[in-house]
Design a protein around this motif. Structure first.
Motif, PDB file in Angstrom:
ATOM      1  N   UNK A 282       0.857  -1.173   0.000  1.00  0.00           N
ATOM      2  CA  UNK A 282       0.000   0.000   0.000  1.00  0.00           C
ATOM      3  C   UNK A 282       0.902   1.236   0.000  1.00  0.00           C
ATOM      4  N   UNK A 283       0.366   2.353  -0.505  1.00  0.00           N
ATOM      5  CA  UNK A 283       1.194   3.553  -0.656  1.00  0.00           C
ATOM      6  C   UNK A 283       1.770   4.004   0.689  1.00  0.00           C
ATOM      7  N   UNK A 284       0.972   3.963   1.752  1.00  0.00           N
ATOM      8  CA  UNK A 284       1.464   4.397   3.066  1.00  0.00           C
ATOM      9  C   UNK A 284       2.597   3.503   3.550  1.00  0.00           C
ATOM     10  N   UNK A 285       2.495   2.196   3.277  1.00  0.00           N
ATOM     11  CA  UNK A 285       3.558   1.271   3.651  1.00  0.00           C
ATOM     12  C   UNK A 285       4.820   1.551   2.856  1.00  0.00           C
ATOM     13  N   UNK A 286       4.651   1.861   1.568  1.00  0.00           N
ATOM     14  CA  UNK A 286       5.792   2.150   0.708  1.00  0.00           C
ATOM     15  C   UNK A 286       6.548   3.392   1.186  1.00  0.00           C
ATOM     16  N   UNK A 287       5.806   4.413   1.592  1.00  0.00           N
ATOM     17  CA  UNK A 287       6.435   5.634   2.095  1.00  0.00           C
ATOM     18  C   UNK A 287       7.202   5.340   3.385  1.00  0.00           C
ATOM     19  N   UNK A 288       6.610   4.507   4.244  1.00  0.00           N
ATOM     20  CA  UNK A 288       7.296   4.132   5.484  1.00  0.00           C
ATOM     21  C   UNK A 288       8.596   3.412   5.187  1.00  0.00           C
ATOM     22  N   UNK A 289       8.573   2.504   4.201  1.00  0.00           N
ATOM     23  CA  UNK A 289       9.788   1.773   3.841  1.00  0.00           C
ATOM     24  C   UNK A 289      10.849   2.707   3.263  1.00  0.00           C
TER      25      UNK A 289
ATOM     26  N   UNK B 273       9.719  16.032   9.139  1.00  0.00           N
ATOM     27  CA  UNK B 273      10.395  17.189   8.554  1.00  0.00           C
ATOM     28  C   UNK B 273      10.108  17.361   7.059  1.00  0.00           C
ATOM     29  N   UNK B 274       9.299  16.474   6.501  1.00  0.00           N
ATOM     30  CA  UNK B 274       8.989  16.548   5.073  1.00  0.00           C
ATOM     31  C   UNK B 274       7.942  17.612   4.793  1.00  0.00           C
ATOM     32  N   UNK B 275       8.171  18.379   3.743  1.00  0.00           N
ATOM     33  CA  UNK B 275       7.150  19.338   3.301  1.00  0.00           C
ATOM     34  C   UNK B 275       6.092  18.597   2.491  1.00  0.00           C
ATOM     35  N   UNK B 276       5.000  19.264   2.209  1.00  0.00           N
ATOM     36  CA  UNK B 276       3.957  18.666   1.376  1.00  0.00           C
ATOM     37  C   UNK B 276       4.483  18.295   0.004  1.00  0.00           C
ATOM     38  N   UNK B 277       5.346  19.141  -0.566  1.00  0.00           N
ATOM     39  CA  UNK B 277       5.929  18.872  -1.884  1.00  0.00           C
ATOM     40  C   UNK B 277       6.865  17.667  -1.814  1.00  0.00           C
ATOM     41  N   UNK B 278       7.657  17.556  -0.722  1.00  0.00           N
ATOM     42  CA  UNK B 278       8.549  16.406  -0.567  1.00  0.00           C
ATOM     43  C   UNK B 278       7.743  15.113  -0.499  1.00  0.00           C
ATOM     44  N   UNK B 279       6.648  15.131   0.252  1.00  0.00           N
ATOM     45  CA  UNK B 279       5.810  13.940   0.385  1.00  0.00           C
ATOM     46  C   UNK B 279       5.209  13.562  -0.971  1.00  0.00           C
TER      47      UNK B 279
ATOM     48  N   UNK C  28      19.711  17.928   0.676  1.00  0.00           N
ATOM     49  CA  UNK C  28      18.451  18.106   1.387  1.00  0.00           C
ATOM     50  C   UNK C  28      17.519  16.964   1.010  1.00  0.00           C
ATOM     51  N   UNK C  29      16.464  16.762   1.820  1.00  0.00           N
ATOM     52  CA  UNK C  29      15.495  15.726   1.472  1.00  0.00           C
ATOM     53  C   UNK C  29      14.958  15.951   0.068  1.00  0.00           C
TER      54      UNK C  29
ATOM     55  N   UNK D  75      15.503  13.281  -3.080  1.00  0.00           N
ATOM     56  CA  UNK D  75      14.375  12.609  -3.727  1.00  0.00           C
ATOM     57  C   UNK D  75      14.341  12.952  -5.209  1.00  0.00           C
ATOM     58  N   UNK D  76      14.512  14.226  -5.532  1.00  0.00           N
ATOM     59  CA  UNK D  76      14.508  14.660  -6.934  1.00  0.00           C
ATOM     60  C   UNK D  76      15.597  13.968  -7.741  1.00  0.00           C
ATOM     61  N   UNK D  77      16.795  13.831  -7.140  1.00  0.00           N
ATOM     62  CA  UNK D  77      17.927  13.228  -7.852  1.00  0.00           C
ATOM     63  C   UNK D  77      17.652  11.777  -8.195  1.00  0.00           C
TER      64      UNK D  77
END
Length: 354
Positions: free
Chosen positions: A191-198, A208-214, A248-249, A253-255
């Motif tokens: 599930x997407x929430x599990x994937x983000x946790x991993x 510390x994540x911004x809405x855009x980072x998430x 930075x976070x 992520x972008x890279x």
């Protein structure tokens, strides 16, 4: 709701088993950075409990299927720590891992008999000995036959432990033609929430994540199709960017996402299985290539050979690297931990034997 066994009754049962010389077998430890897939775990626990209620239900109780890297081994390991399952299987958990090059079944059965009894037996009677033993004792033992690649490797173990409840995990779609099962569960993406946790576990402070980072993280998880194996590889690359380059976070992520897109990863039509398979294969290739590019060439060349031999995301013992590459145990330990940090191997059985 799964009812619980009364604690006093359980303790009395275990005391009787100890008096008979029966050992309680512990499950293997959960892997580091384990992420619970709670909904899936509850579904499997309930099916196992229901199937095991029938006293005539012997043999393979539950078969878990799914593509490589979807988390079958982690799920069945987690199952051993589920409170209701632990209370139900009071003799413990016998975890048997097969894989693509499994040991001769008779040799394995002899080793399992020795594990259960501390006694040795002739290789030709091991299956019969185990069947006799489990018919009298170990009726509340859960046998997990993990990572079945070839039916002929699993059948003798299923026969030997026919008095017990058995879980079988496999990437094969047709295994039930040869080893019938009472229940089947197919494991898919997280599930997407599990994937983000991993992706963030012990690497990124989610608070510390911004809405855009998430949003970028969610896109990144979707880019690798919520596939646990690939998420682990991507997590290793995020960690590398944060620790080695102090990004930075947002930049880290972008890279990673930009590099995935450079490798040709695009969205796919989930209703078109040809498209799904093609994109998943591309995702595996891209993630492995990206990970190898982060490592010294001398190490990445060795890892390419290792992946061809063992596959990606497999358990690996230090002694294997020690023999394969003729390096010291300490160096093999360091290499293995490095491979784990990048998601290339599982670390469940990494240790140096003395």
């Amino acid at each position: 709701t799964i009812p619980k066994v009364e604690l006093q009754e359980q303790l009395r049962y275990q005391e009787r088993q100890l008096q008979k010389g029966i050992k309680y077998l512990q499950p293997p430890p959960l892997p580091p950075n384990h992420v619970s897939r709670q909904n899936l775990l509850e579904e499997i626990a309930t099916k196992l409990y229901q199937a095991a209620l029938d006293p005539n239900n012997s043999g393979t109780t539950l078969t878990i299927t799914g593509a490589p890297g979807f988390g079958k081994t982690t799920i069945v390991t987690s199952l051993c720590y589920h409170p209701a399952i632990k209370e139900q299987f009071t003799d413990g958990f016998l975890f048997v891992t097969l894989g693509p090059q499994a040991t001769d079944p008779n040799i394995r059965l002899r080793a399992l008999y020795n594990l259960l009894t501390n006694e040795h037996c002739d290789i030709n009677v091991a299956e019969q000995k185990i069947r006799q033993l489990t018919s009298s004792y170990y009726r509340n033992l859960l046998v997990i036959i993990d990572d079945v690649w070839h039916v002929e490797d699993a059948v003798p173990i299923v026969k030997a432990f026919s008095a017990c409840k058995i879980i079988l995990t496999t990437r094969m779609n047709d295994v039930e033609q040869y080893i019938p099962s009472k229940q089947t569960v197919t494991i898919g993406p997280m599930e997407l929430s599990e994937a983000i946790t991993l992706l963030t576990c012990k690497v990124i402070d989610s608070s510390q994540l911004s809405g855009e980072d998430l949003r970028l993280l969610e896109e990144l998880a979707q880019d690798v199709h919520l596939w646990p194996l690939l998420l682990s590889l991507v997590r290793g690359q995020l960690s590398h960017n944060l620790k080695q380059y102090r990004m930075s976070y947002h930049k880290a992520i972008q890279t990673v996402q930009a590099r995935l897109h450079d490798k040709g990863l695009t969205a796919f039509d989930r209703n078109n299985m040809t498209s799904v398979d093609k994109c998943r294969n591309l995702a595996v290739k891209a993630c492995i290539e990206m990970t190898l590019e982060l490592l010294p060439k001398s190490l990445s060349d060795k890892i390419k050979t290792l992946i061809l031999w063992t596959g990606i995301g497999t358990s690996l013992q230090v002694e294997v690297l020690n023999a394969l590459w003729s390096v010291s145990k300490q160096e093999a330990q360091f290499i293995t931990e490095t491979l784990w940090s990048y998601g290339i191997v599982r670390l469940t059985n990494i240790k140096i034997s003395h």
